[in-house]
Design a protein around this motif. Sequence first.
Motif, PDB file in Angstrom:
ATOM      1  N   VAL A 286      23.019  72.426   3.499  1.00  0.00           N
ATOM      2  CA  VAL A 286      23.562  72.936   4.758  1.00  0.00           C
ATOM      3  C   VAL A 286      22.651  74.063   5.228  1.00  0.00           C
ATOM      4  CG1 VAL A 286      25.564  74.023   5.848  1.00  0.00           C
ATOM      5  CG2 VAL A 286      25.902  72.394   3.998  1.00  0.00           C
ATOM      6  N   ASN A 287      22.404  74.146   6.518  1.00  0.00           N
ATOM      7  CA  ASN A 287      21.524  75.182   7.046  1.00  0.00           C
ATOM      8  C   ASN A 287      22.298  76.482   7.253  1.00  0.00           C
ATOM      9  OD1 ASN A 287      19.400  76.562   8.074  1.00  0.00           O
ATOM     10  ND2 ASN A 287      19.194  75.336   9.933  1.00  0.00           N
ATOM     11  N   LEU A 288      22.596  77.174   6.143  1.00  0.00           N
ATOM     12  CA  LEU A 288      23.310  78.443   6.236  1.00  0.00           C
ATOM     13  C   LEU A 288      22.400  79.568   6.729  1.00  0.00           C
ATOM     14  CD1 LEU A 288      25.521  78.396   3.015  1.00  0.00           C
ATOM     15  CD2 LEU A 288      26.178  77.919   5.364  1.00  0.00           C
ATOM     16  N   ALA A 289      21.111  79.345   6.698  1.00  0.00           N
ATOM     17  CA  ALA A 289      20.185  80.355   7.217  1.00  0.00           C
ATOM     18  C   ALA A 289      20.430  80.579   8.699  1.00  0.00           C
ATOM     19  CB  ALA A 289      18.745  79.925   6.972  1.00  0.00           C
ATOM     20  N   LEU A 290      20.859  79.552   9.389  1.00  0.00           N
ATOM     21  CA  LEU A 290      21.129  79.680  10.819  1.00  0.00           C
ATOM     22  C   LEU A 290      22.248  80.688  11.081  1.00  0.00           C
ATOM     23  CD1 LEU A 290      20.305  78.637  13.565  1.00  0.00           C
ATOM     24  CD2 LEU A 290      21.970  76.800  13.300  1.00  0.00           C
ATOM     25  N   ALA A 291      23.247  80.726  10.215  1.00  0.00           N
ATOM     26  CA  ALA A 291      24.332  81.705  10.369  1.00  0.00           C
ATOM     27  C   ALA A 291      23.793  83.126  10.250  1.00  0.00           C
ATOM     28  CB  ALA A 291      25.412  81.456   9.316  1.00  0.00           C
ATOM     29  N   ALA A 292      22.916  83.346   9.288  1.00  0.00           N
ATOM     30  CA  ALA A 292      22.330  84.679   9.124  1.00  0.00           C
ATOM     31  C   ALA A 292      21.438  85.041  10.300  1.00  0.00           C
ATOM     32  CB  ALA A 292      21.539  84.745   7.821  1.00  0.00           C
TER      33      ALA A 292
END
Length: 124
Positions: free
Chosen positions: A87-93
């Motif tokens: 999952v691209n959780l980096a986008l949330a950060a």
Amino acid sequence: MWLGFLALAIGLLVGLWLPSLSLLPPAFQIQLPNYLGLALLAAIDATFGAWRANLEGTYDTGVFLSGFFVNMVAAASLAYLGDLLGVNLALAAIVAFGTRIFNNLAAIRRIFLQRWRQKATRLG
């Protein structure tokens, strides 16, 4: 002010003297720029937050240092966890830090504008 220059010098020296990245696993080498980019974004966020706090008269070195390092580690860890989960959780950060950076810049701009207007009314 000297602390920022010292940190920059130490970072440059460590970056130049680090052994080759070939010691790291290949999968990590590929993703390293993403993690470093997030860590840099977190550091910029903490720096602008400290600048804003300094202008408002509420700056605290402990809050700045803890936010600086904890946010960098948390952002990179979140990205790593997202990579493990697919999952691209980096986008949330990125969204969170980007929003905070622009909010801090807007507050800094308002503070400078208010100070400039006050100075202009005293002179005029």
